[in-house]
Design a protein around this motif. Structure first.
Motif, mmCIF file in Angstrom:
data_model
loop_
_atom_site.group_PDB
_atom_site.id
_atom_site.type_symbol
_atom_site.label_atom_id
_atom_site.label_comp_id
_atom_site.label_asym_id
_atom_site.label_seq_id
_atom_site.Cartn_x
_atom_site.Cartn_y
_atom_site.Cartn_z
ATOM 1 N N LEU A 110 40.146 25.607 50.662
ATOM 2 C CA LEU A 110 38.775 25.222 51.016
ATOM 3 C C LEU A 110 37.769 25.752 49.993
ATOM 4 C CD1 LEU A 110 36.680 24.016 52.940
ATOM 5 C CD2 LEU A 110 36.740 26.160 54.223
ATOM 6 N N LEU A 111 37.936 27.005 49.627
ATOM 7 C CA LEU A 111 37.008 27.610 48.684
ATOM 8 C C LEU A 111 37.084 26.938 47.314
ATOM 9 C CD1 LEU A 111 34.914 29.807 48.325
ATOM 10 C CD2 LEU A 111 36.747 31.408 47.767
ATOM 11 N N GLU A 112 38.296 26.607 46.883
ATOM 12 C CA GLU A 112 38.469 25.930 45.596
ATOM 13 C C GLU A 112 37.714 24.603 45.581
ATOM 14 O OE1 GLU A 112 42.668 25.557 45.255
ATOM 15 O OE2 GLU A 112 43.008 27.718 44.981
ATOM 16 N N ARG A 113 37.861 23.837 46.663
ATOM 17 C CA ARG A 113 37.172 22.545 46.703
ATOM 18 C C ARG A 113 35.665 22.731 46.785
ATOM 19 N NH1 ARG A 113 39.110 17.759 50.688
ATOM 20 N NH2 ARG A 113 40.998 18.105 49.424
ATOM 21 N N ALA A 114 35.227 23.738 47.543
ATOM 22 C CA ALA A 114 33.789 24.000 47.665
ATOM 23 C C ALA A 114 33.174 24.313 46.304
ATOM 24 C CB ALA A 114 33.558 25.157 48.632
ATOM 25 N N ILE A 115 33.853 25.143 45.522
ATOM 26 C CA ILE A 115 33.344 25.508 44.194
ATOM 27 C C ILE A 115 33.316 24.285 43.287
ATOM 28 C CG2 ILE A 115 33.822 26.884 42.135
ATOM 29 C CD1 ILE A 115 34.981 29.029 44.006
ATOM 30 N N GLU A 116 34.377 23.462 43.362
ATOM 31 C CA GLU A 116 34.429 22.252 42.557
ATOM 32 C C GLU A 116 33.255 21.320 42.865
ATOM 33 O OE1 GLU A 116 38.179 20.492 43.395
ATOM 34 O OE2 GLU A 116 39.337 21.940 42.207
ATOM 35 N N LEU A 117 32.817 21.315 44.126
ATOM 36 C CA LEU A 117 31.726 20.439 44.556
ATOM 37 C C LEU A 117 30.348 21.073 44.364
ATOM 38 C CD1 LEU A 117 33.320 18.966 47.815
ATOM 39 C CD2 LEU A 117 33.023 17.830 45.604
ATOM 40 N N GLY A 118 30.310 22.267 43.803
ATOM 41 C CA GLY A 118 29.037 22.890 43.478
ATOM 42 C C GLY A 118 28.422 23.757 44.560
ATOM 43 N N PHE A 119 29.186 24.124 45.579
ATOM 44 C CA PHE A 119 28.659 25.017 46.612
ATOM 45 C C PHE A 119 28.659 26.461 46.115
ATOM 46 C CE2 PHE A 119 29.876 21.336 49.145
ATOM 47 C CZ PHE A 119 28.819 21.234 50.037
ATOM 48 N N ASP A 120 27.704 27.225 46.614
ATOM 49 C CA ASP A 120 27.582 28.630 46.213
ATOM 50 C C ASP A 120 28.355 29.567 47.127
ATOM 51 O OD1 ASP A 120 25.582 28.198 44.069
ATOM 52 O OD2 ASP A 120 24.337 27.522 45.750
ATOM 53 N N ALA A 121 28.630 29.118 48.361
ATOM 54 C CA ALA A 121 29.335 29.986 49.308
ATOM 55 C C ALA A 121 29.955 29.164 50.424
ATOM 56 C CB ALA A 121 28.369 31.016 49.913
ATOM 57 N N VAL A 122 31.000 29.740 51.020
ATOM 58 C CA VAL A 122 31.607 29.182 52.226
ATOM 59 C C VAL A 122 31.230 30.090 53.388
ATOM 60 C CG1 VAL A 122 33.771 28.773 53.458
ATOM 61 C CG2 VAL A 122 33.524 28.004 51.089
ATOM 62 N N CYS A 123 30.665 29.504 54.414
ATOM 63 C CA CYS A 123 30.205 30.247 55.588
ATOM 64 C C CYS A 123 31.204 30.064 56.724
ATOM 65 C CB CYS A 123 28.829 29.718 55.990
ATOM 66 S SG CYS A 123 28.285 30.148 57.647
ATOM 67 N N THR A 124 31.604 31.155 57.364
ATOM 68 C CA THR A 124 32.513 31.072 58.511
ATOM 69 C C THR A 124 31.973 31.940 59.652
ATOM 70 O OG1 THR A 124 33.952 32.980 58.051
ATOM 71 C CG2 THR A 124 34.432 30.925 56.864
ATOM 72 N N GLY A 125 32.558 31.775 60.812
ATOM 73 C CA GLY A 125 32.150 32.541 61.976
ATOM 74 C C GLY A 125 32.945 33.808 62.187
ATOM 75 N N HIS A 126 33.593 34.310 61.150
ATOM 76 C CA HIS A 126 34.354 35.555 61.263
ATOM 77 C C HIS A 126 33.429 36.755 61.492
ATOM 78 C CE1 HIS A 126 37.575 33.204 59.196
ATOM 79 N NE2 HIS A 126 38.338 33.935 59.982
ATOM 80 N N TYR A 127 33.936 37.713 62.234
ATOM 81 C CA TYR A 127 33.204 38.956 62.483
ATOM 82 C C TYR A 127 33.655 39.999 61.455
ATOM 83 C CZ TYR A 127 31.476 37.091 66.908
ATOM 84 O OH TYR A 127 30.847 36.330 67.871
ATOM 85 N N ALA A 128 32.901 40.091 60.379
ATOM 86 C CA ALA A 128 33.135 41.060 59.309
ATOM 87 C C ALA A 128 31.860 41.110 58.497
ATOM 88 C CB ALA A 128 34.318 40.651 58.437
ATOM 89 N N THR A 129 31.692 42.147 57.690
ATOM 90 C CA THR A 129 30.473 42.277 56.891
ATOM 91 C C THR A 129 30.803 42.488 55.425
ATOM 92 O OG1 THR A 129 30.377 44.661 57.345
ATOM 93 C CG2 THR A 129 29.120 43.223 58.802
ATOM 94 N N LEU A 130 29.886 42.054 54.584
ATOM 95 C CA LEU A 130 29.995 42.255 53.147
ATOM 96 C C LEU A 130 28.902 43.223 52.710
ATOM 97 C CD1 LEU A 130 30.597 38.577 51.973
ATOM 98 C CD2 LEU A 130 32.293 40.406 52.158
ATOM 99 N N VAL A 131 29.276 44.194 51.886
ATOM 100 C CA VAL A 131 28.351 45.231 51.432
ATOM 101 C C VAL A 131 28.411 45.313 49.922
ATOM 102 C CG1 VAL A 131 27.803 47.695 51.497
ATOM 103 C CG2 VAL A 131 28.619 46.545 53.570
#
Length: 365
Positions: A110-131
């Motif tokens: 999914l991420l590979e295709r998203a990047i190919e299509l020019g998206f900056d990020a993939v958003c999901t409903g996972h419960y985790a944080t990025l720091v």
């Protein structure tokens, strides 16, 4: 920011997409079709990625006013998740298909295709944080310990983390997410969470595997190699299992016995006392780091071996292409094929697939 919102059809991904819209991002919703079984429907809270889920995801996207697409990833899912699940069981290991799905599908294909299509990020409903505190992006546990999903995200690499977006990570509880969904008018506000293995919605893993790998009668042995029973297929057993053993020879001490080992080559299952499940060391060669790699080849950490188990303090070593974890207190019933995720406080350091285990109890003890 152009954001591709992965929408499973559940409440979490719907609210995550809504929050991305609220923050002003250019959001597009996508649902992954992981099965070509056209008649598949959800049974209660079992399963996911069904026709019903796709329709729920579309309704949520329409309400949010964002474009919506369904992408067919069924072949990739079959090859990378289902076939892997079968082959791991055939090899006598206990796989975690959710880890493989996150690794191979949601944050690879999914991420590979998203990047190919020019998206900056993939958003999901996972419960985790990025720091990001200046030393690179880090993956941390969610604020809600009960819903924390950092374990199943432990397979993400530093490169993948740069393109991920978890809007729910700092939310204190799932109840707040459901209340928010209700207030937004999302029809999935009270939809039950999915559980179990999504491609085995009836929960009968033994029967499902039996249809695909066959069942061959074999022997059940004790730790000394003596025959204490028989089975109808080694694939149906996992380390730590107690029920369904049907042993013909009782233990000398009268205590129940548990599966200690599955040997697919000889089609045998080894059983023994519960204390023999204690594991003094685990190691594996298939590993990855979630962000920067450890600075030292030996470091203290906490190791979690199941999605909802308590992390155990341990000493980890990383050398000669192998990661080894030696717990301060033995692990309980670790099987080859399981995933060990390493933590430094709330931060996910990395993960490895367990290839080898060392019992804390000698055979003749």
């Amino acid at each position: 920011m152009r954001v591709l919102a992965a929408m499973s059809g559940g409440v979490d991904s719907a609210v995550a997409a809504a929050r991305a819209v609220d923050e002003g991002h250019d959001v597009v919703g996508v649902h992954l079709a992981l099965s070509r079984a056209g008649g598949t429907l959800r049974a209660g809270s079992r399963g996911c990625c069904t026709i019903e889920d796709a329709m729920d995801a579309r309704r949520a996207s329409d309400l949010l006013g964002i474009p919506f697409y369904v992408w067919d990833f069924s072949e990739r899912f079959r090859d990378d998740v289902i076939e892997d699940f079968i082959s791991e069981y055939q090899a006598g290991r206990t796989p975690n298909p959710c880890m493989r799905c996150n690794e191979k599908i949601k944050f690879a294909a999914l991420l590979e295709r998203a990047i190919e299509l020019g998206f900056d990020a993939v958003c999901t409903g996972h419960y985790a944080t990025l720091v990001d505190e200046g030393n690179g992006l880090e993956l941390h546990r969610a604020s809600d310990a009960a819903k924390d999903q950092s374990y199943v995200l432990g397979v993400l690499t530093e490169e993948q983390l740069r393109y991920t977006y978890f809007p729910l990570g700092s939310t204190p509880s799932k109840a707040i997410v459901r209340a928010e969904a209700q207030a937004r008018g999302l029809t999935v506000a009270n939809k039950p969470d999915s559980h179990d293995i999504c491609f085995i919605p009836d929960g009968d893993t033994r029967g499902w595997l039996g249809e695909r790998v066959g069942a061959e009668t074999g022997e059940v042995l004790d730790r000394n190699g003596d025959v204490v029973g028989s089975h109808e297929g080694a694939h149906a057993f996992t380390v730590g299992q107690r029920r369904g053993l049907k042993l013909g020879v009782p233990a000398s001490d009268g205590k129940p016995r548990f599966v200690l080992e599955v040997r697919p080559v000889s089609n045998t299952v080894v059983v023994g006392p519960k204390e023999a499940l204690a594991t003094a060391e685990i190691s594996g060669v298939r590993f990855s780091w979630a962000g920067r790699a450890p600075l030292e080849t030996e470091f203290r950490c906490h190791v979690q071996i199941r999605a909802h188990s308590e992390p155990v303090p341990a000493l980890a070593t990383w050398q000669n292409g192998t990661v080894t974890a030696t717990p301060d207190v033995p692990f309980d019933g670790v099987a080859p094929g399981q995933t060990a995720v390493l933590y430094d406080g709330t931060r996910v350091v990395g993960q490895f697939t367990v290839d080898k285990t060392v019992s804390a109890v000698p055979v003749n003890a």
